[in-house]
Design a protein around this motif. Structure first.
Motif, mmCIF file in Angstrom:
data_model
loop_
_atom_site.group_PDB
_atom_site.id
_atom_site.type_symbol
_atom_site.label_atom_id
_atom_site.label_comp_id
_atom_site.label_asym_id
_atom_site.label_seq_id
_atom_site.Cartn_x
_atom_site.Cartn_y
_atom_site.Cartn_z
ATOM 1 N N LEU A 1 0.552 -1.522 0.136
ATOM 2 C CA LEU A 1 -0.212 0.349 0.634
ATOM 3 C C LEU A 1 0.862 1.113 0.480
ATOM 4 O O LEU A 1 0.183 2.653 -0.722
ATOM 5 N N VAL A 2 2.188 0.919 0.237
ATOM 6 C CA VAL A 2 2.780 2.298 0.502
ATOM 7 C C VAL A 2 3.244 2.818 -0.668
ATOM 8 O O VAL A 2 3.380 4.758 -0.686
ATOM 9 N N ASP A 3 2.617 2.550 -2.233
ATOM 10 C CA ASP A 3 3.059 3.969 -2.903
ATOM 11 C C ASP A 3 2.087 3.480 -3.921
ATOM 12 O O ASP A 3 2.031 4.559 -4.879
ATOM 13 N N GLU A 4 0.659 2.812 -3.149
ATOM 14 C CA GLU A 4 -0.488 3.481 -3.857
ATOM 15 C C GLU A 4 -1.294 4.962 -4.247
ATOM 16 O O GLU A 4 -0.941 5.745 -2.280
ATOM 17 N N SER B 1 -3.443 7.195 -4.159
ATOM 18 C CA SER B 1 -4.612 7.196 -4.018
ATOM 19 C C SER B 1 -4.694 7.505 -2.097
ATOM 20 O O SER B 1 -5.665 7.839 -2.025
ATOM 21 N N LEU B 2 -3.519 6.696 -1.326
ATOM 22 C CA LEU B 2 -3.912 7.529 -0.244
ATOM 23 C C LEU B 2 -2.591 7.476 0.729
ATOM 24 O O LEU B 2 -1.770 7.037 0.326
ATOM 25 N N GLN B 3 -2.586 7.589 2.332
ATOM 26 C CA GLN B 3 -1.208 8.101 2.699
ATOM 27 C C GLN B 3 -1.222 6.727 3.639
ATOM 28 O O GLN B 3 -2.011 7.414 4.881
ATOM 29 N N VAL B 4 0.339 6.011 4.361
ATOM 30 C CA VAL B 4 0.227 5.375 4.856
ATOM 31 C C VAL B 4 0.522 5.968 6.298
ATOM 32 O O VAL B 4 1.452 6.659 6.082
ATOM 33 N N LEU B 5 -0.282 5.829 6.914
ATOM 34 C CA LEU B 5 -0.097 6.434 8.454
ATOM 35 C C LEU B 5 0.958 5.546 9.088
ATOM 36 O O LEU B 5 1.303 6.536 10.419
ATOM 37 N N SER C 1 -7.202 -1.048 -7.695
ATOM 38 C CA SER C 1 -7.835 -1.279 -8.863
ATOM 39 C C SER C 1 -9.092 -0.581 -9.043
ATOM 40 O O SER C 1 -9.157 0.566 -9.860
ATOM 41 N N GLN C 2 -9.208 0.773 -8.400
ATOM 42 C CA GLN C 2 -10.315 2.272 -8.003
ATOM 43 C C GLN C 2 -9.579 2.842 -8.695
ATOM 44 O O GLN C 2 -10.133 3.736 -8.693
ATOM 45 N N ILE C 3 -8.508 2.926 -8.770
ATOM 46 C CA ILE C 3 -7.917 4.727 -9.198
ATOM 47 C C ILE C 3 -8.049 4.574 -10.849
ATOM 48 O O ILE C 3 -7.734 3.651 -11.709
#
Length: 116
Positions: free
Chosen positions: A18-21, A23-27, A114-116
């Motif tokens: 997830l870290v390179d996605e 559309s979001l920021q890993v907290l 797949s959502q972006i």
């Protein structure tokens, strides 16, 4: 495997996916030795995108959680803190519970990308 090692492995794998996605920021930070993580917390770009993620994950039978923010205790006071609305509308936590099928980790990351 132990609960700790199962959660640790799932956390490391999911966080890495997830870290390179974009559309979001890993907290949540990289895991440290001895940690027993609950999940990978992320901040999604928009409330609408968070709803899209929830919908696709639920449709595919994959877990994720929206945590109530602020918590019930001292609700009004907590609402006044800077960032409370952001967390309330855009926070999304991907669980890494030991009973989660290890194969679900890749499926969660695929569903998100797949959502972006």
């Amino acid at each position: 495997p132990s609960i700790r090692s199962a959660r640790e492995g799932r956390y490391r794998a999911l966080r890495a996916l997830l870290v390179d996605e974009p559309s979001l920021q890993v907290l949540t930070p990289p895991i440290y030795d001895g940690a027993v993580p609950f999940g990978v917390a992320t901040l999604v770009d928009t409330p609408e995108l968070r709803e899209q993620y929830l919908q696709i994950l639920y449709e595919r039978g994959l877990p994720c959680e929206v945590l109530t923010w602020p918590f019930v205790y001292r609700h009004e006071k907590a609402r006044a803190f800077s960032g409370a609305e952001t967390l309330r509308s855009r926070l999304l936590v991907f669980p890494v519970h030991q009973q989660l099928d290890a194969d679900a980790i890749g499926s969660i990351a695929t569903a998100v990308s797949s959502q972006i």
